[in-house]
Design an enzyme around this catalytic site. Structure first.
Site, short mmCIF file in Angstrom:
data_model
loop_
_atom_site.label_atom_id
_atom_site.label_comp_id
_atom_site.label_asym_id
_atom_site.label_seq_id
_atom_site.Cartn_x
_atom_site.Cartn_y
_atom_site.Cartn_z
N ASP A 57 54.39 65.00 60.11
CA ASP A 57 55.14 65.33 61.32
C ASP A 57 54.82 64.30 62.40
OD1 ASP A 57 56.16 66.66 63.75
OD2 ASP A 57 56.41 68.37 62.40
N SER A 106 61.31 68.74 65.69
CA SER A 106 61.00 68.98 64.28
C SER A 106 61.95 70.00 63.66
CB SER A 106 59.56 69.48 64.14
OG SER A 106 58.67 68.47 64.54
N ASP A 157 55.92 77.57 62.01
CA ASP A 157 56.28 76.44 62.86
C ASP A 157 57.54 75.78 62.30
OD1 ASP A 157 55.91 74.76 65.04
OD2 ASP A 157 54.39 73.52 64.09
N THR A 159 58.78 72.94 60.96
CA THR A 159 58.98 72.23 59.69
C THR A 159 58.90 73.16 58.48
OG1 THR A 159 58.07 70.28 60.78
CG2 THR A 159 58.33 70.15 58.40
N ARG A 170 63.58 78.04 67.26
CA ARG A 170 62.30 77.90 66.57
C ARG A 170 61.21 78.80 67.14
NH1 ARG A 170 60.20 71.89 67.62
NH2 ARG A 170 58.22 72.83 66.98
N GLU A 323 53.40 69.72 54.62
CA GLU A 323 53.49 69.10 55.95
C GLU A 323 52.12 68.82 56.55
OE1 GLU A 323 55.20 69.82 60.47
OE2 GLU A 323 54.29 71.47 59.36
N ASP A 328 51.65 64.92 64.68
CA ASP A 328 52.52 65.12 65.84
C ASP A 328 51.79 65.79 67.00
OD1 ASP A 328 55.36 65.82 67.10
OD2 ASP A 328 54.24 67.70 66.97
N LYS A 329 51.09 66.85 66.70
CA LYS A 329 50.50 67.64 67.80
C LYS A 329 49.44 66.82 68.55
CE LYS A 329 51.49 71.88 65.25
NZ LYS A 329 52.79 72.15 65.89
N HIS A 332 51.15 64.19 70.72
CA HIS A 332 51.52 64.83 71.99
C HIS A 332 50.32 64.87 72.94
CE1 HIS A 332 55.59 66.24 71.23
NE2 HIS A 332 55.24 66.81 70.10
N ASP A 370 59.37 63.32 60.07
CA ASP A 370 60.56 63.98 60.64
C ASP A 370 61.09 63.23 61.85
OD1 ASP A 370 58.33 64.70 62.10
OD2 ASP A 370 58.85 66.83 62.25
N HIS A 371 60.21 62.52 62.54
CA HIS A 371 60.64 61.73 63.70
C HIS A 371 59.51 60.80 64.07
CE1 HIS A 371 57.97 64.26 66.07
NE2 HIS A 371 58.54 65.31 65.51
N HIS A 418 58.26 62.74 71.71
CA HIS A 418 58.77 62.09 70.50
C HIS A 418 59.56 60.85 70.90
CE1 HIS A 418 59.07 66.31 68.41
NE2 HIS A 418 57.84 66.01 68.78
#
Ligand SMILES: [Zn+2]
Length: 457
Positions: A57, A106, A157, A159, A170, A323, A328-329, A332, A370-371, A418
């Site tokens: 992610d 996501s 979550d 994904t 979501r 995943e 990702d987290k 961030h 995913d991004h 992102h």
């Protein structure tokens, strides 16, 4: 025009490399480049017996390169770098009118490969007009494949949700979280929250975090007033909560592993990025000493999921999504060591999948993201008035060199955003060639549907 260096001059240049640096370069695990025969051999027609989709992610090219430089050096290669067929795909979302939104979240991105349809940010496998679309996991289950869903985030979550649930937003993770999803509210006859839908979908193996969602009370139906986890055990799931329970799980039944109330703990820790002039001295990351005892790592979860899903006597294999969520987290959070540790652990999960595929070449393995995300490798700050405007950290890499990582999509101290660039999609096995070139995230649905021989959209 490509720059060509005469062979004699190259030899002279190599001779000028200091001995220590040359020795360091010899230590790295760099496979020989593929030749034409190897490339032709890598192109296999389908179908596949099994498909393993591994998603980092927020793992754009930048995040991969940062982890590679830190862990194995710039000339080293990660397990995910060894897949023979590599392309790029576009990841954009759409708004409710179908216009592109260039930075996806996501939920919309996972909906792309889960269903083959573009959707709006926040949507979980529904189209912008609210229609639920069948997911690749649901189609695989219907066709007789066993199914698995593994994550370091909460199982509810975005994904992991997108391959096994359909909700308008979501945020509707448990029965107490339904404010944004009136159409799915069970008290109004809807299909319920993401947690309830994952169970109703009879996914064979569910492993991750998110115990807090499964502890919420069901609002309607025969299990009203009781936790979602009780509805799961009544539906035939064995519930495990630690590594010992996971190790004891036997194939045949359904397994729900909830190893944390929220996300799983980070693999590594280290200083947060901060604005210049902080963090210009190189530092190293350390293993996270405060990980909960008995909490399995992503590679452990992946190995167990494959072992449980692979029934050697069955003609049809399985579909498994894995995943690595906290790349990702921690991007961030502008936490380089957290981000790198999660990428390295995700790469260990990739290695588990590739080792299995080595023994079972009829497996399609896909490694993608995913991004893209915030982090960038930037030059060492030159002067007090020439440096990143964001938050930075200087790391000492495997090669002993300084690497400055910058987070600057928002102001320092804010949650980073992102980004909208295309990301890598790499594959091996039957139908892997379909990822070559530049494709879109929704095309991955068709690739997996073709490999499994299930009816596409
Ligand atoms: Zn994110």
């Amino acid at each position: 025009m490509p720059i060509s260096i005469p062979r004699r001059r190259l030899t002279v240049m190599l001779a000028a490399v200091p001995l220590a640096a040359a020795a360091a370069l010899l230590l790295v695990n760099r496979p020989a480049p593929h030749n034409g025969d190897a490339a032709r051999e890598a192109v296999l027609d389908g179908p596949a017996r099994s498909v393993i989709l591994l998603v980092g992610d927020g793992m754009g090219d930048s995040e991969i390169t940062i982890a590679r430089n830190y862990a194995v050096g710039a000339a080293g290669r990660l397990a995910m770098d060894s897949l023979p067929l590599t392309g790029s795909y576009t990841t954009y979302a759409v708004d409710r009118d179908g216009r592109p939104v260039y930075v996806t979240d996501s939920a919309a991105s996972a909906t792309g490969w889960a269903t083959g349809h573009k959707t709006y940010n926040g949507a979980i496998s529904v189209t912008p007009d609210g229609r639920a679309q069948p997911t690749i996991l649901e189609l695989a289950a219907r066709a007789g494949y066993r199914t698995g869903n593994v994550t370091t985030a909460e199982l509810t979550d975005a994904t992991p949700a997108a391959i096994g649930a359909h909700v308008a937003d979501r945020s509707c993770q448990g029965p107490a979280d339904m404010a944004a999803c009136p159409g799915q509210d069970r008290t109004r006859g809807g299909a319920g929250s993401i947690a309830e839908q994952l169970i109703a979908n009879r996914v064979d193996v569910l492993l991750g975090g998110g115990g807090q969602r499964f502890n919420q009370l069901v609002q309607a139906g025969p299990f009203a007033g009781r936790p979602v986890s009780e509805e799961a055990t009544a539906a035939g799931y064995t519930l495990v909560t630690d590594a010992a329970g996971l190790a004891g799980a036997r194939s045949g039944g359904k397994l729900l592993g909830l190893f944390a109330t929220g996300n799983l703990d980070l693999a590594w820790t280290g200083p947060r990025a901060a604005p210049y002039p902080a963090n210009t001295s190189p530092v190293a990351c350390t293993p996270n000493a405060s990980r909960a005892a008995g909490q399995p790592q992503l590679s452990d979860l992946t190995a167990k999921a494959i072992a449980l899903l692979d029934a050697p006597s069955a003609k049809k294999g399985f579909f498994l999504q894995v995943e690595g969520a906290s790349i990702d987290k921690q991007d961030h959070a502008a936490n380089p060591c957290g981000q790198i540790g999660e990428t390295v652990e995700f790469d260990r999960a990739v290695k588990v999948a590739l080792d299995y595929a080595g023994r079972h070449p009829d497996t399609l393995v896909i490694v993608t993201a995913d991004h893209a995300h915030t982090s960038q490798i930037v030059e060492y700050p030159q002067t007090d008035d020439h440096h990143s405007p964001g938050a930075i950290l200087t790391l000492r890499t495997a090669e002993g060199a300084p690497m400055v990582v910058s987070y600057a999509t928002t102001l320092p101290g804010q949650s980073q955003d992102h980004t909208g660039t295309q990301v890598r999609v790499a594959a091996q096995g039957p139908d892997a060639f379909r990822v070559l070139g530049v494709t879109d995230q929704t095309d991955l649905f068709d690739t997996m549907a073709a490999a499994l021989g299930v009816t596409p959209r």
